[in-house]
Design a protein around this motif. Structure first.
Motif, mmCIF file in Angstrom:
data_model
loop_
_atom_site.group_PDB
_atom_site.id
_atom_site.type_symbol
_atom_site.label_atom_id
_atom_site.label_comp_id
_atom_site.label_asym_id
_atom_site.label_seq_id
_atom_site.Cartn_x
_atom_site.Cartn_y
_atom_site.Cartn_z
ATOM 1 N N UNK A 162 -4.809 0.744 -5.319
ATOM 2 C CA UNK A 162 -5.205 1.503 -4.133
ATOM 3 C C UNK A 162 -4.108 2.413 -3.622
ATOM 4 N N UNK A 163 -2.851 1.939 -3.722
ATOM 5 C CA UNK A 163 -1.713 2.746 -3.276
ATOM 6 C C UNK A 163 -1.606 4.017 -4.096
ATOM 7 N N UNK A 164 -1.735 3.914 -5.428
ATOM 8 C CA UNK A 164 -1.677 5.092 -6.295
ATOM 9 C C UNK A 164 -2.880 6.002 -6.045
ATOM 10 N N UNK A 165 -4.054 5.416 -5.862
ATOM 11 C CA UNK A 165 -5.253 6.220 -5.621
ATOM 12 C C UNK A 165 -5.100 7.076 -4.367
ATOM 13 N N UNK A 166 -4.549 6.489 -3.308
ATOM 14 C CA UNK A 166 -4.342 7.235 -2.063
ATOM 15 C C UNK A 166 -3.221 8.256 -2.187
ATOM 16 N N UNK A 167 -2.090 7.829 -2.737
ATOM 17 C CA UNK A 167 -0.904 8.669 -2.717
ATOM 18 C C UNK A 167 -0.836 9.723 -3.787
ATOM 19 N N UNK B 164 -12.654 5.531 2.139
ATOM 20 C CA UNK B 164 -13.933 5.058 1.603
ATOM 21 C C UNK B 164 -13.901 5.016 0.077
ATOM 22 N N UNK B 165 -13.263 6.025 -0.528
ATOM 23 C CA UNK B 165 -13.181 6.054 -1.993
ATOM 24 C C UNK B 165 -12.371 4.871 -2.527
ATOM 25 N N UNK B 166 -11.365 4.439 -1.779
ATOM 26 C CA UNK B 166 -10.591 3.263 -2.200
ATOM 27 C C UNK B 166 -11.475 2.022 -2.205
ATOM 28 N N UNK B 167 -12.363 1.899 -1.202
ATOM 29 C CA UNK B 167 -13.305 0.778 -1.183
ATOM 30 C C UNK B 167 -14.236 0.853 -2.384
ATOM 31 N N UNK B 168 -14.728 2.069 -2.696
ATOM 32 C CA UNK B 168 -15.581 2.233 -3.871
ATOM 33 C C UNK B 168 -14.823 1.850 -5.151
ATOM 34 N N UNK B 169 -13.535 2.217 -5.194
ATOM 35 C CA UNK B 169 -12.708 1.839 -6.324
ATOM 36 C C UNK B 169 -12.642 0.315 -6.439
ATOM 37 N N UNK B 170 -12.468 -0.361 -5.298
ATOM 38 C CA UNK B 170 -12.423 -1.813 -5.303
ATOM 39 C C UNK B 170 -13.723 -2.425 -5.791
ATOM 40 N N UNK B 171 -14.854 -1.867 -5.366
ATOM 41 C CA UNK B 171 -16.160 -2.361 -5.813
ATOM 42 C C UNK B 171 -16.290 -2.209 -7.327
ATOM 43 N N UNK B 172 -15.980 -0.992 -7.820
ATOM 44 C CA UNK B 172 -16.091 -0.737 -9.266
ATOM 45 C C UNK B 172 -15.117 -1.610 -10.052
ATOM 46 N N UNK C 187 11.176 0.870 -8.946
ATOM 47 C CA UNK C 187 12.355 1.407 -9.634
ATOM 48 C C UNK C 187 12.025 2.684 -10.391
ATOM 49 N N UNK C 188 10.899 2.693 -11.096
ATOM 50 C CA UNK C 188 10.568 3.887 -11.879
ATOM 51 C C UNK C 188 10.108 5.041 -11.008
ATOM 52 N N UNK C 189 9.545 4.749 -9.848
ATOM 53 C CA UNK C 189 9.239 5.830 -8.906
ATOM 54 C C UNK C 189 10.536 6.497 -8.460
ATOM 55 N N UNK C 190 11.551 5.694 -8.147
ATOM 56 C CA UNK C 190 12.844 6.235 -7.724
ATOM 57 C C UNK C 190 13.543 6.985 -8.856
ATOM 58 N N UNK C 191 13.466 6.462 -10.079
ATOM 59 C CA UNK C 191 14.154 7.083 -11.206
ATOM 60 C C UNK C 191 13.522 8.405 -11.629
ATOM 61 N N UNK C 192 12.195 8.433 -11.664
ATOM 62 C CA UNK C 192 11.488 9.607 -12.183
ATOM 63 C C UNK C 192 11.159 10.597 -11.077
ATOM 64 N N UNK C 193 10.865 10.087 -9.875
ATOM 65 C CA UNK C 193 10.680 10.987 -8.749
ATOM 66 C C UNK C 193 9.255 11.250 -8.332
ATOM 67 N N UNK C 194 8.255 10.584 -8.958
ATOM 68 C CA UNK C 194 6.882 10.719 -8.465
ATOM 69 C C UNK C 194 6.177 9.374 -8.607
ATOM 70 N N UNK C 195 5.142 9.179 -7.771
ATOM 71 C CA UNK C 195 4.552 7.853 -7.615
ATOM 72 C C UNK C 195 3.900 7.334 -8.892
ATOM 73 N N UNK C 196 3.234 8.208 -9.652
ATOM 74 C CA UNK C 196 2.533 7.753 -10.856
ATOM 75 C C UNK C 196 3.480 7.140 -11.880
ATOM 76 N N UNK C 197 4.771 7.470 -11.786
ATOM 77 C CA UNK C 197 5.745 6.898 -12.717
ATOM 78 C C UNK C 197 5.868 5.392 -12.563
ATOM 79 N N UNK C 198 5.394 4.855 -11.437
ATOM 80 C CA UNK C 198 5.400 3.409 -11.263
ATOM 81 C C UNK C 198 4.612 2.691 -12.347
ATOM 82 N N UNK C 199 3.634 3.390 -12.948
ATOM 83 C CA UNK C 199 2.847 2.800 -14.022
ATOM 84 C C UNK C 199 3.716 2.489 -15.246
ATOM 85 N N UNK C 200 4.820 3.217 -15.417
ATOM 86 C CA UNK C 200 5.749 2.917 -16.512
ATOM 87 C C UNK C 200 6.313 1.509 -16.327
#
Length: 453
Positions: A290-295, A302-310, A413-426
């Protein structure tokens, strides 16, 4: 089904006897319904609705509220890590799994119902966090007894399906309650029972409904679940001091058990370590979706709730479907394939900022989260003698808690190293990869049990 045998599930003759047949369907369904009610509490109270209400609606500011939530969650995790193995050992020696499941379930429900009185004023933040922390402690202790029952209601040839069925029904329970509350309480301008945003009433009703939901669906297991052992030993005497002394003895026994595993059953010990790591990666996926979806992808609330349902729907389908593969090919194969697919599914999030790509990747991840979770529980059930079920599942909870910092730490850590939120997936992918590497040397359940003897 009963009587089905594969090389993975054959057991050595010296093994401690398991149940001669799967429990009646009524018992299995009752066991799964507890997860239907409990997972709905997790989805609604912990993940998608009430905890966010505490940090954004009750706290004076969101940053301070989130920090306080983190501290309370961390402290609750430490308490569970200290208590779970000793509590499981005590339940094994007394034979009272169902009794203590009922006690802890009641305490969870009481805490959740108490959340109805948490208004949207900063003065209510710490009472709300206290209730949330206590509910989390009692819920995880209840899960020790709940998971321990798996070896009493299944056979080696049905453990995968029953575990997957329970886990899948849990996701469906979260889905069902989310959908009901979304359209009756959360979305309408004036919801059920006059729910509005005034005094946080909308979210307080959601919490109360979650408590009632859990209580209702926990009852069948407490009535029809495996009976406690006749003539179970009484609890320690001497009041509180006696209980503390007994807890110390049980905890010492757990330490001795870990040392014994190191000396004579390292395969089981390796499983505890590997599963702790990759289960933390699985938890992190749900915690930060949900944090990545929002940020990063611009989702609305509402879309985050739909994401949770799915997410709950797809994860439930995956968990139930994978049960057949678990019993046919063994939980080890399901865990390895699932982890590989999860690591691969993280890559599109790292490289793309397309909302469509995120939806596809998120659903792919959810499809394999449930199977890996259910197969991990099935694996432990297959290598655990019934008389040590509480103890081993207590260790299972504790080892998971011991590394619960790993996924969030790598994500940040990877958000800080790379500089954008999606890098947290690494970071999440790396945690899953480490768990996979640690798990690969672990043998099949039959091989692990053979080594123990």
């Amino acid at each position: 089904m009963p009587g089905m045998s594969t090389p993975e599930t054959e057991r050595p003759a010296s093994e401690v006897p398991r149940p001669s047949g799967t429990a009646p369907k009524r018992t299995v369904l009752s066991w799964a319904l507890w997860d239907w009610g409990g997972s709905a509490y997790s989805a609604v109270v912990v993940t998608f609705v009430f905890a966010p209400y505490l940090t954004s609606g009750v706290a004076a500011d969101e940053v301070a509220g989130s920090a306080a939530l983190g501290w309370v969650t961390g402290i609750a995790g430490v308490v569970v890590a200290l208590l779970a193995p000793a509590v499981g050992t005590r339940a094994d020696s007394s034979g009272r799994h169902r009794l203590w499941l009922g006690v802890n379930t009641f305490l969870v429900v009481a805490c959740v119902l108490g959340m109805f009185f948490i208004r949207d004023s900063p003065g209510y933040l710490w009472p709300g966090l206290l209730l949330l922390g206590l509910a989390g402690i009692f819920y995880e202790l209840a899960e020790v007894f709940y998971n321990a029952m798996l070896s009493r209601i299944s056979t080696p040839s049905t453990a995968g399906r029953i575990s997957g069925f329970g886990w899948g029904l849990g996701y469906f329970g979260g889905l069902a309650l989310l959908v009901i509350l979304l359209f009756t309480v959360i979305q309408p301008e004036v919801g059920l029972f006059g729910a509005t945003d005034e005094d946080g009433m909308r979210y307080r009703i959601v919490a109360a409904a979650s408590g009632v939901w859990f209580a209702v669906f926990a009852v069948p297991l407490l009535v029809f679940g495996p009976r406690d052992v006749p003539g179970a030993a009484a609890g320690p005497g001497g009041g509180v001091r006696g209980m503390v002394r007994q807890w110390g003895r049980d905890l010492l026994h757990v330490v001795e058990r870990i040392l014994d595993l190191f000396r004579s059953d390292r395969e089981t010990l390796k499983f505890f370590l590997a599963s702790a790591v990759f289960r933390d990666g699985l938890t992190t996926i749900f915690a930060f979706a949900g944090v990545i979806a929002l940020g990063s992808y611009g989702f609305s609330g509402a879309e985050v709730i739909y994401l949770g349902v799915a997410a709950n729907l797809v994860a439930g389908i995956g968990a139930v479907s994978a049960g057949w593969f678990d019993d046919r090919f063994g939980p080890r194969a399901v865990i390895i394939v699932g982890l590989v697919c999860l690591i691969a599914g993280s890559l599109p999030i790292i490289v793309s900022d397309s909302k469509t790509v995120f939806w596809v990747a998120a659903m792919w991840l959810c499809l394999f989260v449930g199977p890996v979770q259910a197969a991990s529980r099935s694996f432990l059930s297959r290598i655990t003698p019934p008389e040590r079920a509480g103890e081993n599942f207590g260790l299972y909870a504790t080892t998971g808690r011991a590394v619960s910092f790993l996924g969030p730490f790598m994500f940040s850590t990877f958000i800080m190293l790379v500089g954008f939120q999606r890098a947290g997936a690494i970071g999440i992918a790396l945690v899953l990869a480490v768990g996979l590497i640690l798990f690969l040397p672990v043998g099949r359940p039959a091989e692990v049990r053979a080594q123990e003897h």
